[in-house]
Design a protein around this motif. Structure first.
Motif, PDB file in Angstrom:
ATOM      1  N   ARG A   1       0.838  -1.193   0.000  1.00 60.56           N
ATOM      2  CA  ARG A   1       0.000   0.000   0.000  1.00 60.56           C
ATOM      3  C   ARG A   1       0.876   1.247   0.000  1.00 60.56           C
ATOM      4  O   ARG A   1       1.850   1.337   0.749  1.00 60.56           O
ATOM      5  CB  ARG A   1      -0.920   0.012   1.224  1.00 60.56           C
ATOM      6  N   PHE A   2       0.505   2.206  -0.834  1.00 61.08           N
ATOM      7  CA  PHE A   2       1.199   3.481  -0.924  1.00 61.08           C
ATOM      8  C   PHE A   2       0.204   4.567  -0.509  1.00 61.08           C
ATOM      9  O   PHE A   2      -0.765   4.833  -1.226  1.00 61.08           O
ATOM     10  CB  PHE A   2       1.707   3.722  -2.347  1.00 61.08           C
ATOM     11  N   ASN A   3       0.438   5.172   0.649  1.00 66.23           N
ATOM     12  CA  ASN A   3      -0.491   6.144   1.225  1.00 66.23           C
ATOM     13  C   ASN A   3      -0.005   7.555   0.921  1.00 66.23           C
ATOM     14  O   ASN A   3       1.028   7.993   1.430  1.00 66.23           O
ATOM     15  CB  ASN A   3      -0.595   5.917   2.737  1.00 66.23           C
ATOM     16  N   ARG A   4      -0.747   8.270   0.057  1.00 67.52           N
ATOM     17  CA  ARG A   4      -0.365   9.638  -0.322  1.00 67.52           C
ATOM     18  C   ARG A   4      -0.559  10.601   0.832  1.00 67.52           C
ATOM     19  O   ARG A   4       0.217  11.543   1.007  1.00 67.52           O
ATOM     20  CB  ARG A   4      -1.217  10.117  -1.507  1.00 67.52           C
ATOM     21  N   ALA A   5      -1.614  10.409   1.602  1.00 70.42           N
ATOM     22  CA  ALA A   5      -1.924  11.346   2.683  1.00 70.42           C
ATOM     23  C   ALA A   5      -0.848  11.320   3.765  1.00 70.42           C
ATOM     24  O   ALA A   5      -0.552  12.350   4.382  1.00 70.42           O
ATOM     25  CB  ALA A   5      -3.291  11.013   3.277  1.00 70.42           C
ATOM     26  N   ARG A   6      -0.268  10.172   4.001  1.00 71.68           N
ATOM     27  CA  ARG A   6       0.757  10.044   5.036  1.00 71.68           C
ATOM     28  C   ARG A   6       2.176  10.004   4.462  1.00 71.68           C
ATOM     29  O   ARG A   6       3.148   9.998   5.207  1.00 71.68           O
ATOM     30  CB  ARG A   6       0.514   8.772   5.856  1.00 71.68           C
ATOM     31  N   ASN A   7       2.292   9.888   3.122  1.00 71.39           N
ATOM     32  CA  ASN A   7       3.605   9.730   2.483  1.00 71.39           C
ATOM     33  C   ASN A   7       4.350   8.531   3.060  1.00 71.39           C
ATOM     34  O   ASN A   7       5.517   8.641   3.468  1.00 71.39           O
ATOM     35  CB  ASN A   7       4.451  10.997   2.630  1.00 71.39           C
ATOM     36  N   LYS A   8       3.656   7.393   3.078  1.00 77.55           N
ATOM     37  CA  LYS A   8       4.247   6.191   3.645  1.00 77.55           C
ATOM     38  C   LYS A   8       3.945   4.992   2.747  1.00 77.55           C
ATOM     39  O   LYS A   8       3.023   5.023   1.917  1.00 77.55           O
ATOM     40  CB  LYS A   8       3.714   5.932   5.061  1.00 77.55           C
ATOM     41  N   ILE A   9       4.731   3.947   2.934  1.00 75.01           N
ATOM     42  CA  ILE A   9       4.555   2.689   2.213  1.00 75.01           C
ATOM     43  C   ILE A   9       4.362   1.578   3.245  1.00 75.01           C
ATOM     44  O   ILE A   9       5.026   1.567   4.291  1.00 75.01           O
ATOM     45  CB  ILE A   9       5.768   2.393   1.304  1.00 75.01           C
ATOM     46  N   TYR A  10       3.432   0.667   2.952  1.00 72.49           N
ATOM     47  CA  TYR A  10       3.140  -0.460   3.837  1.00 72.49           C
ATOM     48  C   TYR A  10       3.222  -1.742   3.001  1.00 72.49           C
ATOM     49  O   TYR A  10       2.500  -1.878   2.006  1.00 72.49           O
ATOM     50  CB  TYR A  10       1.746  -0.333   4.444  1.00 72.49           C
ATOM     51  N   ALA A  11       4.082  -2.642   3.396  1.00 76.83           N
ATOM     52  CA  ALA A  11       4.305  -3.875   2.623  1.00 76.83           C
ATOM     53  C   ALA A  11       3.952  -5.095   3.465  1.00 76.83           C
ATOM     54  O   ALA A  11       4.384  -5.209   4.620  1.00 76.83           O
ATOM     55  CB  ALA A  11       5.752  -3.962   2.157  1.00 76.83           C
TER      56      ALA A  11
ATOM     57  N   ILE B   1      18.476  -0.841   4.714  1.00 69.50           N
ATOM     58  CA  ILE B   1      18.080  -1.503   5.952  1.00 69.50           C
ATOM     59  C   ILE B   1      17.017  -2.561   5.719  1.00 69.50           C
ATOM     60  O   ILE B   1      16.751  -3.387   6.592  1.00 69.50           O
ATOM     61  CB  ILE B   1      17.580  -0.479   6.993  1.00 69.50           C
ATOM     62  N   ASP B   2      16.397  -2.550   4.551  1.00 72.12           N
ATOM     63  CA  ASP B   2      15.401  -3.570   4.209  1.00 72.12           C
ATOM     64  C   ASP B   2      15.260  -3.593   2.699  1.00 72.12           C
ATOM     65  O   ASP B   2      15.590  -2.617   2.010  1.00 72.12           O
ATOM     66  CB  ASP B   2      14.057  -3.272   4.869  1.00 72.12           C
ATOM     67  N   ARG B   3      14.773  -4.723   2.197  1.00 73.87           N
ATOM     68  CA  ARG B   3      14.653  -4.867   0.743  1.00 73.87           C
ATOM     69  C   ARG B   3      13.591  -5.922   0.449  1.00 73.87           C
ATOM     70  O   ARG B   3      13.556  -6.977   1.078  1.00 73.87           O
ATOM     71  CB  ARG B   3      16.009  -5.268   0.162  1.00 73.87           C
ATOM     72  N   PHE B   4      12.722  -5.650  -0.536  1.00 73.35           N
ATOM     73  CA  PHE B   4      11.694  -6.609  -0.925  1.00 73.35           C
ATOM     74  C   PHE B   4      11.259  -6.300  -2.355  1.00 73.35           C
ATOM     75  O   PHE B   4      11.437  -5.175  -2.847  1.00 73.35           O
ATOM     76  CB  PHE B   4      10.495  -6.569   0.038  1.00 73.35           C
ATOM     77  N   PRO B   5      10.689  -7.279  -3.053  1.00 73.50           N
ATOM     78  CA  PRO B   5      10.304  -7.066  -4.455  1.00 73.50           C
ATOM     79  C   PRO B   5       9.126  -6.122  -4.575  1.00 73.50           C
ATOM     80  O   PRO B   5       8.248  -6.076  -3.708  1.00 73.50           O
ATOM     81  CB  PRO B   5       9.939  -8.481  -4.934  1.00 73.50           C
ATOM     82  N   LEU B   6       9.111  -5.347  -5.656  1.00 72.57           N
ATOM     83  CA  LEU B   6       7.983  -4.469  -5.931  1.00 72.57           C
ATOM     84  C   LEU B   6       6.766  -5.298  -6.322  1.00 72.57           C
ATOM     85  O   LEU B   6       5.721  -5.237  -5.679  1.00 72.57           O
ATOM     86  CB  LEU B   6       8.332  -3.477  -7.036  1.00 72.57           C
ATOM     87  N   VAL B   7       6.887  -6.032  -7.395  1.00 69.18           N
ATOM     88  CA  VAL B   7       5.846  -6.979  -7.807  1.00 69.18           C
ATOM     89  C   VAL B   7       6.573  -8.254  -8.185  1.00 69.18           C
ATOM     90  O   VAL B   7       7.349  -8.264  -9.130  1.00 69.18           O
ATOM     91  CB  VAL B   7       5.005  -6.469  -8.994  1.00 69.18           C
ATOM     92  N   THR B   8       6.338  -9.317  -7.443  1.00 67.90           N
ATOM     93  CA  THR B   8       7.082 -10.548  -7.663  1.00 67.90           C
ATOM     94  C   THR B   8       6.862 -11.079  -9.073  1.00 67.90           C
ATOM     95  O   THR B   8       5.778 -10.974  -9.626  1.00 67.90           O
ATOM     96  CB  THR B   8       6.650 -11.606  -6.634  1.00 67.90           C
ATOM     97  N   MET B   9       7.919 -11.668  -9.653  1.00 63.89           N
ATOM     98  CA  MET B   9       7.891 -12.319 -10.958  1.00 63.89           C
ATOM     99  C   MET B   9       7.681 -11.329 -12.107  1.00 63.89           C
ATOM    100  O   MET B   9       6.640 -11.296 -12.748  1.00 63.89           O
ATOM    101  CB  MET B   9       6.815 -13.401 -11.007  1.00 63.89           C
ATOM    102  N   GLY B  10       8.676 -10.462 -12.303  1.00 60.71           N
ATOM    103  CA  GLY B  10       8.726  -9.731 -13.555  1.00 60.71           C
ATOM    104  C   GLY B  10       8.174  -8.321 -13.566  1.00 60.71           C
ATOM    105  O   GLY B  10       7.745  -7.846 -14.605  1.00 60.71           O
ATOM    106  N   ALA B  11       8.161  -7.618 -12.435  1.00 61.81           N
ATOM    107  CA  ALA B  11       7.758  -6.214 -12.474  1.00 61.81           C
ATOM    108  C   ALA B  11       8.788  -5.422 -13.260  1.00 61.81           C
ATOM    109  O   ALA B  11       9.964  -5.737 -13.257  1.00 61.81           O
ATOM    110  CB  ALA B  11       7.648  -5.661 -11.053  1.00 61.81           C
ATOM    111  N   ASN B  12       8.337  -4.365 -13.919  1.00 56.86           N
ATOM    112  CA  ASN B  12       9.277  -3.577 -14.711  1.00 56.86           C
ATOM    113  C   ASN B  12       9.250  -2.118 -14.286  1.00 56.86           C
ATOM    114  O   ASN B  12       8.570  -1.740 -13.324  1.00 56.86           O
ATOM    115  CB  ASN B  12       8.976  -3.723 -16.207  1.00 56.86           C
TER     116      ASN B  12
END
Length: 275
Positions: free
Chosen positions: A136-146, A207-218
């Motif tokens: 989730r990308f929250n514009r109101a809070r300028n935060k990302i939730y994975a 400090i952390d790392r994870f895929p944007l969209v698994t299996m072939g995001a561009n």
């Protein structure tokens, strides 16, 4: 050929080539090819999530889907076929193994143990991960939730665990990667995608790392997200109907057996609302 869109013209660059600039993150992701524009730079590519559509999108937050693997269910079918073949051959192996021949007995025990390990690992890989791994990308809070899922693939007793995380938008960096692997028959398999790296404030230390969209995001998916966070949904094409990531068709047995997505209640509320 991979297109790079500029203001004046479009330049075509062979896939796999980079712009010769060194990685900005420390350390860079495995198979690093290039750093994509920062969260506050104007996207250089046309935004798009194809073949995916957002799970949800409004003025407050955007949610995109991720899958633990492509075509879930195929691995379970292969594991089931493998298990059936083992059970069919087991009586023949027992009858034709001399119990006084210690070497033969040990070989059969090792082979059966490896077969059992492979079967369980395959089932775990297909069924343990949640039905979706949304971000989730929250514009109101300028935060990302994975909604991340971590497990030890080699451990047949590890069910894995969900690790939801939250970071400020300015901490996010996107890196394009590609890798080449060898198949048993001598062929090659190519994998590519975009990884999101989280850096410590004021540094490029990951400090952390994870895929944007698994299996072939561009790169287009990253451009879509940056456009949404910078300009809002009005700058993007209207998305499709919102979808529940816990829904699964009757024939998608692997998804139906997989755990449902269950955000922590406080994070769920925060990620969907304005301050």
């Amino acid at each position: 050929m991979r297109p790079i869109y500029c203001k004046k013209k479009t330049i075509y660059v062979p896939a796999g080539m980079t712009n010769n600039e060194p990685p900005k993150t420390a350390p860079p992701c495995t198979g690093w090819q290039e750093d994509l524009p920062s969260p506050f730079d104007a996207p250089t590519l046309e935004p798009g999530l194809a073949p995916h559509t957002p799970n949800f999108q409004d003025d407050i937050y955007l949610e995109i889907c991720r899958s633990a693997m492509a075509y879930r269910g195929i691995v379970s079918i292969l594991a089931l076929i493998f298990l059936i073949s083992i059970l069919v051959d087991l009586p023949w192996v027992i009858r034709h193994t001399n119990p006084t021949d210690i070497e033969s007995v040990l070989q059969e025990i090792i082979m059966l143990s490896l077969s059992a390990w492979c079967t369980v690992v395959l089932f775990r890989a297909d069924l343990s991960a949640p039905r979706d791994l949304p971000i989730r990308f929250n514009r109101a809070r300028n935060k990302i939730y994975a909604y991340n899922f971590k497990h030890q693939w080699w451990n047949p007793f590890d069910k894995g665990k969900v690790v939801p995380v939250s970071y400020d938008w300015f901490q996010v960096r996107a890196e394009r990667w590609s890798q080449t692997g060898a198949l048993p028959n001598g062929g090659l398999i190519f994998k590519w995608g975009v990884t999101l790296s989280i850096v410590a404030p004021g540094t490029n230390n990951v400090i952390d790392r994870f895929p944007l969209v698994t299996m072939g995001a561009n790169e287009h998916a990253w451009a879509y997200i940056c456009t949404y966070m910078q300009e809002g949904p009005s700058a993007l094409s209207p998305p499709g109907e919102p979808k529940d990531h816990n829904d699964a068709l009757w024939c998608e047995f692997a998804l139906r057996l997989a755990p449902k997505v269950n955000w922590p209640s406080e994070m769920d509320l925060e990620s969907r609302t304005a301050p």
